[in-house]
Scaffold this motif. Sequence first.
Motif, PDB file in Angstrom:
ATOM      1  N   ALA B 137      -8.918  24.119  32.552  1.00  0.00           N
ATOM      2  CA  ALA B 137      -9.127  24.623  31.088  1.00  0.00           C
ATOM      3  C   ALA B 137      -8.637  23.357  30.087  1.00  0.00           C
ATOM      4  O   ALA B 137      -9.223  23.024  29.177  1.00  0.00           O
ATOM      5  CB  ALA B 137      -8.456  25.868  30.787  1.00  0.00           C
ATOM      6  N   ARG B 138      -7.600  22.801  30.369  1.00  0.00           N
ATOM      7  CA  ARG B 138      -7.125  21.858  29.690  1.00  0.00           C
ATOM      8  C   ARG B 138      -7.928  20.702  29.590  1.00  0.00           C
ATOM      9  O   ARG B 138      -8.198  19.866  28.738  1.00  0.00           O
ATOM     10  CB  ARG B 138      -5.648  21.302  30.063  1.00  0.00           C
ATOM     11  CG  ARG B 138      -4.775  20.097  29.360  1.00  0.00           C
ATOM     12  CD  ARG B 138      -3.754  19.757  29.637  1.00  0.00           C
ATOM     13  NE  ARG B 138      -2.576  20.902  29.160  1.00  0.00           N
ATOM     14  CZ  ARG B 138      -1.216  20.600  29.256  1.00  0.00           C
ATOM     15  NH1 ARG B 138      -1.020  19.577  29.713  1.00  0.00           N
ATOM     16  NH2 ARG B 138      -0.510  21.649  28.836  1.00  0.00           N
ATOM     17  N   LEU B 139      -8.192  20.196  30.894  1.00  0.00           N
ATOM     18  CA  LEU B 139      -9.115  19.034  31.120  1.00  0.00           C
ATOM     19  C   LEU B 139     -10.254  19.168  30.639  1.00  0.00           C
ATOM     20  O   LEU B 139     -10.881  18.220  30.003  1.00  0.00           O
ATOM     21  CB  LEU B 139      -8.920  18.639  32.718  1.00  0.00           C
ATOM     22  CG  LEU B 139      -7.948  18.447  33.496  1.00  0.00           C
ATOM     23  CD1 LEU B 139      -8.278  17.855  34.876  1.00  0.00           C
ATOM     24  CD2 LEU B 139      -7.460  17.035  32.817  1.00  0.00           C
ATOM     25  N   SER B 140     -10.958  20.261  30.590  1.00  0.00           N
ATOM     26  CA  SER B 140     -12.499  20.674  30.202  1.00  0.00           C
ATOM     27  C   SER B 140     -12.242  20.557  28.439  1.00  0.00           C
ATOM     28  O   SER B 140     -13.108  20.045  27.815  1.00  0.00           O
ATOM     29  CB  SER B 140     -12.706  22.071  30.352  1.00  0.00           C
ATOM     30  OG  SER B 140     -14.128  22.343  29.867  1.00  0.00           O
ATOM     31  N   ARG B 141     -11.171  21.027  28.130  1.00  0.00           N
ATOM     32  CA  ARG B 141     -10.955  20.938  26.267  1.00  0.00           C
ATOM     33  C   ARG B 141     -10.881  19.363  26.057  1.00  0.00           C
ATOM     34  O   ARG B 141     -11.539  18.939  24.943  1.00  0.00           O
ATOM     35  CB  ARG B 141      -9.956  21.730  26.113  1.00  0.00           C
ATOM     36  CG  ARG B 141      -9.729  21.875  24.632  1.00  0.00           C
ATOM     37  CD  ARG B 141      -8.415  22.785  24.391  1.00  0.00           C
ATOM     38  NE  ARG B 141      -7.057  22.460  24.759  1.00  0.00           N
ATOM     39  CZ  ARG B 141      -6.505  23.095  25.520  1.00  0.00           C
ATOM     40  NH1 ARG B 141      -6.895  24.030  26.117  1.00  0.00           N
ATOM     41  NH2 ARG B 141      -5.450  22.556  25.947  1.00  0.00           N
ATOM     42  N   LEU B 142     -10.010  18.781  26.759  1.00  0.00           N
ATOM     43  CA  LEU B 142      -9.945  17.193  26.566  1.00  0.00           C
ATOM     44  C   LEU B 142     -11.112  16.298  26.615  1.00  0.00           C
ATOM     45  O   LEU B 142     -11.497  15.547  25.726  1.00  0.00           O
ATOM     46  CB  LEU B 142      -8.803  16.483  27.476  1.00  0.00           C
ATOM     47  CG  LEU B 142      -7.513  17.253  26.980  1.00  0.00           C
ATOM     48  CD1 LEU B 142      -6.572  16.560  28.356  1.00  0.00           C
ATOM     49  CD2 LEU B 142      -6.841  16.471  25.686  1.00  0.00           C
ATOM     50  N   ALA B 143     -12.128  16.868  27.812  1.00  0.00           N
ATOM     51  CA  ALA B 143     -13.092  16.063  27.966  1.00  0.00           C
ATOM     52  C   ALA B 143     -14.048  16.516  26.593  1.00  0.00           C
ATOM     53  O   ALA B 143     -14.920  15.558  26.247  1.00  0.00           O
ATOM     54  CB  ALA B 143     -13.960  16.561  29.550  1.00  0.00           C
ATOM     55  N   ARG B 144     -14.270  17.819  26.361  1.00  0.00           N
ATOM     56  CA  ARG B 144     -15.061  17.984  25.139  1.00  0.00           C
ATOM     57  C   ARG B 144     -14.818  17.398  24.015  1.00  0.00           C
ATOM     58  O   ARG B 144     -15.753  16.999  23.398  1.00  0.00           O
ATOM     59  CB  ARG B 144     -15.029  19.522  25.026  1.00  0.00           C
ATOM     60  CG  ARG B 144     -15.723  20.245  25.772  1.00  0.00           C
ATOM     61  CD  ARG B 144     -15.356  21.782  25.459  1.00  0.00           C
ATOM     62  NE  ARG B 144     -15.762  22.646  26.510  1.00  0.00           N
ATOM     63  CZ  ARG B 144     -16.940  23.483  26.636  1.00  0.00           C
ATOM     64  NH1 ARG B 144     -17.559  23.499  25.714  1.00  0.00           N
ATOM     65  NH2 ARG B 144     -17.195  24.378  27.628  1.00  0.00           N
ATOM     66  N   GLU B 145     -13.425  17.349  23.759  1.00  0.00           N
ATOM     67  CA  GLU B 145     -13.250  16.350  22.406  1.00  0.00           C
ATOM     68  C   GLU B 145     -13.528  14.986  22.388  1.00  0.00           C
ATOM     69  O   GLU B 145     -14.184  14.328  21.645  1.00  0.00           O
ATOM     70  CB  GLU B 145     -11.546  16.494  22.312  1.00  0.00           C
ATOM     71  CG  GLU B 145     -11.090  17.817  21.973  1.00  0.00           C
ATOM     72  CD  GLU B 145      -9.340  18.269  22.035  1.00  0.00           C
ATOM     73  OE1 GLU B 145      -9.000  19.216  21.979  1.00  0.00           O
ATOM     74  OE2 GLU B 145      -8.776  17.014  22.472  1.00  0.00           O
ATOM     75  N   ASP B 146     -13.562  14.458  23.917  1.00  0.00           N
ATOM     76  CA  ASP B 146     -13.891  13.011  23.953  1.00  0.00           C
ATOM     77  C   ASP B 146     -15.174  13.034  23.758  1.00  0.00           C
ATOM     78  O   ASP B 146     -15.711  11.941  23.126  1.00  0.00           O
ATOM     79  CB  ASP B 146     -13.519  12.659  25.452  1.00  0.00           C
ATOM     80  CG  ASP B 146     -13.477  11.220  25.471  1.00  0.00           C
ATOM     81  OD1 ASP B 146     -14.497  10.697  26.271  1.00  0.00           O
ATOM     82  OD2 ASP B 146     -12.768  10.423  25.131  1.00  0.00           O
ATOM     83  N   LEU B 147     -15.987  13.937  24.368  1.00  0.00           N
ATOM     84  CA  LEU B 147     -17.369  13.979  24.124  1.00  0.00           C
ATOM     85  C   LEU B 147     -17.930  14.171  22.594  1.00  0.00           C
ATOM     86  O   LEU B 147     -18.596  13.298  21.981  1.00  0.00           O
ATOM     87  CB  LEU B 147     -18.210  14.788  24.955  1.00  0.00           C
ATOM     88  CG  LEU B 147     -18.256  14.844  26.306  1.00  0.00           C
ATOM     89  CD1 LEU B 147     -18.561  15.775  27.127  1.00  0.00           C
ATOM     90  CD2 LEU B 147     -19.004  13.622  26.531  1.00  0.00           C
TER      91      LEU B 147
END
Lengths: 151, 151
Positions: B137-147
């Motif tokens: 969940a954390r990595l996904s959130r970080l990835a979304r923010e990056d995108l």
Amino acid sequence: MPEQPDGRRDDLAAMLGPLVQVLVAAEQPVLAEHDLSMWGYAVLCGLGDEPVRTQAALAQAIGADKTRIIGVLDTLQERGLIEREPDPADRRARLLRLTGEGRRLRDDVQRSIQQGEQRWLGRLPADERAVFLRALARLSRLAREDLDRSR
Amino acid sequence: MPEQPDGRRDDLAAMLGPLVQVLVAAEQPVLAEHDLSMWGYAVLCGLGDEPVRTQAALAQAIGADKTRIIGVLDTLQERGLIEREPDPADRRARLLRLTGEGRRLRDDVQRSIQQGEQRWLGRLPADERAVFLRALARLSRLAREDLDRSR
DNA sequence: GCCAATGGTAAGCACGAGCATACGATATGC
DNA sequence: GCATATCGTATGCTCGTGCTTACCATTGGC
């Protein structure tokens, strides 16, 4: 967890999607720097210490379409990164091997890619990271087995 | 870990790929049963308790192409699953909302999908599973923010 | 020996994604 | 008031993928 105001959590696929996207995007410059296509790199990774017997088997192992990797294999062979020779036991088939150069290139690229992964993994506490990687490796293996079974 | 005979591990993307594939494949029958497309479901999931202002914003939030979700939104609206109305504050824009029916359908589908996920998550020890989900969940959130940052 | 299957190869088809362009209506900034 | 930007819409183009078909050479089973 939970991630949503109402207690729901995102589906796994929904969480994995963006993560895969950023990871794949991060790989592009590394691959480009080494003049490798994604499938070229996948082929190099799919060849280990032992030769792989048949192109079709390699294609399946790396999730590629056997008809589409022919050009990839041609290119890798031309670059001296792989060897492709008829199987003496069955002349329809090819034995595929990494050359030393292919192995070195694969390892270089993989080192770079996994260095880039630290950007993400580094955001997890160390103990969580180890668990995450272990769990992911297991799930990935199970998924591969499932995919192999359905082919 | 390590997964390879020579101490290397697979790249994250290489591990995530097959997992995403089986998860997405498992979603298909669930979506089909509810007569939902993948993007239709993604739209339903992308709409929470508050209306979303502008179709473009919704498209970005769910990783879709704004020009391609128009038909999806049309269909969902026709089915009474979403409402789409001009924003009184800016008549170029639409406010998008889930209807009660849309919310129920979304929750049904999500329940089914996450039930199907147990096939995989159930193969992890319970403590590992919790850590895995939290980390993901954390990595996904970080990835979304990056995108989001790169758009 | 014959036929079906297999492996590599080439190529076709359909589809979806990503991106771009263009338009009309509307909003914003100067 | 005008120029520019934004929103939703429609559509085009390119590329990659998944799958299929067909071919030739080879193999395996009967």
